[in-house]
Scaffold this motif. Structure first.
Motif, PDB file in Angstrom:
ATOM      1  N   THR A 163       0.830  -1.204   0.000  1.00 19.53           N
ATOM      2  CA  THR A 163       0.000   0.000   0.000  1.00 19.53           C
ATOM      3  C   THR A 163       0.863   1.253   0.000  1.00 19.53           C
ATOM      4  N   TYR A 175      -7.212  10.966  -2.518  1.00 18.25           N
ATOM      5  CA  TYR A 175      -7.615   9.786  -3.299  1.00 18.25           C
ATOM      6  C   TYR A 175      -8.007   8.642  -2.363  1.00 18.25           C
ATOM      7  N   ILE A 177      -8.100   5.573  -3.710  1.00 19.97           N
ATOM      8  CA  ILE A 177      -7.116   4.648  -4.260  1.00 19.97           C
ATOM      9  C   ILE A 177      -6.153   5.479  -5.098  1.00 19.97           C
ATOM     10  N   PRO A 179      -3.493   6.148  -7.914  1.00 19.79           N
ATOM     11  CA  PRO A 179      -2.873   5.581  -9.126  1.00 19.79           C
ATOM     12  C   PRO A 179      -1.355   5.593  -8.988  1.00 19.79           C
ATOM     13  N   PRO A 251      -4.652   2.166  -0.683  1.00 15.80           N
ATOM     14  CA  PRO A 251      -4.358   1.147  -1.699  1.00 15.80           C
ATOM     15  C   PRO A 251      -3.933   1.818  -2.991  1.00 15.80           C
ATOM     16  N   VAL A 252      -3.320   1.057  -3.862  1.00 12.43           N
ATOM     17  CA  VAL A 252      -2.832   1.609  -5.126  1.00 12.43           C
ATOM     18  C   VAL A 252      -3.523   0.919  -6.300  1.00 12.43           C
ATOM     19  N   ASP A 253      -3.476   1.615  -7.430  1.00 17.07           N
ATOM     20  CA  ASP A 253      -4.055   1.093  -8.669  1.00 17.07           C
ATOM     21  C   ASP A 253      -3.011   1.217  -9.786  1.00 17.07           C
ATOM     22  N   PRO A 254      -2.646   0.077 -10.431  1.00 20.83           N
ATOM     23  CA  PRO A 254      -3.134  -1.273 -10.171  1.00 20.83           C
ATOM     24  C   PRO A 254      -2.616  -1.801  -8.830  1.00 20.83           C
ATOM     25  N   PRO A 255      -3.361  -2.726  -8.215  1.00 27.75           N
ATOM     26  CA  PRO A 255      -2.966  -3.230  -6.900  1.00 27.75           C
ATOM     27  C   PRO A 255      -1.645  -3.997  -6.951  1.00 27.75           C
TER      28      PRO A 255
END
Length: 289
Positions: A163, A175, A177, A179, A251-255
């Motif tokens: 994360t 945010y 999530i 990016p 959390p991040v995107d993409p995970p």
């Protein structure tokens, strides 16, 4: 073997007097044991000063072999006790900070309750040294990333999220999530994990490059740096449990995720106490955070 163990204790404590007290020897008896060992080797192993005792250059070269001999000796004693039905032993574990803080205390406490004569010794390091420790026998087993090791046996254990962490009131904290591309626009603090990094591997796969301003070996140092507004980072979700740092976690995107496994040189070489503790960990892996 007692001379090797005496040398190890002197190196650990940095003092003949402290080592003698710890081992229950007189200083004279301890000095005689080391002199006998040095005579057998043909060179001085230790130099004594007013501030303590340290290895000579020759002793530095010899010491890893002595440690390995002690380790193998202790393993053989544990095996002999196992054959006799005795439940004792010393478990040497290679670990990392997130596991040391959030997994091992409860696991060791419960295992020790059932097996009170077992002793634990933990060695904390990164993926690179963990692989070497397992291969050379410096530890009985270690917590490893399957992608970061070679030449040892592994038992897959658990997958956990990676994360983002950003300072309080940072624009990225808005945010839900974050990016990954947005993180790349900020000063990045990278966790040093040896020759393999989940973050850098993921970044390369995605064709992005972080602006690395700092590299730190410790998760908690990174959290403190982020708290001070020195940059952003990505850490294992596990290490972020129960922290008091004034930071935001997203959390991040993409995970991103990391897979942890237990690695050991050979199941046949595992001392009984280590084998039983590994079995205990695997039986309770679903209870781990």
């Amino acid at each position: 073997m007692h001379r090797y163990i005496a040398l190890q204790k002197i190196v650990e404590l940095g003092s003949f007097s402290k080592a003698a007290y710890s081992l229950g020897y007189t200083q004279s008896a301890l000095s005689q044991a080391i002199s006998s060992l040095e005579n057998e080797m043909g060179f001085k192993l230790l130099k004594r000063t007013r501030t303590g005792s340290t290895l000579t250059s020759e002793g530095e070269e010899m010491y890893p072999y002595i440690k390995r001999t002690i380790f193998q000796y202790q393993s053989s004693i544990e095996k002999a006790k196992d054959i006799c039905g005795l439940d004792t032993g010393t478990i040497h574990i290679g670990t990392m900070s997130s596991i040391s803080v959030h997994w091992l205390p409860s696991l060791m406490k419960e295992f020790h309750r059932m097996h009170p004569n077992v002793e634990f010794i933990t060695h904390q390091g990164d993926y690179t040294v963990m692989n070497e420790w397992v291969k050379t026998g410096a530890v009985n087993f270690g917590f490893v990333s399957p992608d970061a090791i070679s030449g040892i046996e592994i038992l897959p254990l658990k997958e956990g999220a990676l994360t983002a962490i950003v300072p309080k009131n940072h624009p990225l904290a808005e945010y839900d999530i974050i990016p990954l591309e947005k993180l790349m626009e900020e000063s990045f603090i990278l966790l040093e994990t040896g020759y393999y990094s989940e973050c850098l591997t993921a970044f390369r796969t995605l064709g992005i490059q972080p602006d690395i301003k700092y590299i730190a070996h410790d998760d908690y140092s990174i959290m403190a740096m982020v708290e001070q507004g020195m940059g952003v980072s990505i850490l294992a979700e596990l290490v972020l449990h129960r922290t008091n740092f004034n930071i935001e976690v997203r959390p991040v995107d993409p995970p991103l995720s990391r897979t942890l496994a237990i690695g050991y040189r050979s199941k046949l070489e595992l001392p009984v106490a280590s084998r039983r503790f590994i079995e205990f960990i695997m039986a309770h892996k679903d209870e781990l955070p």
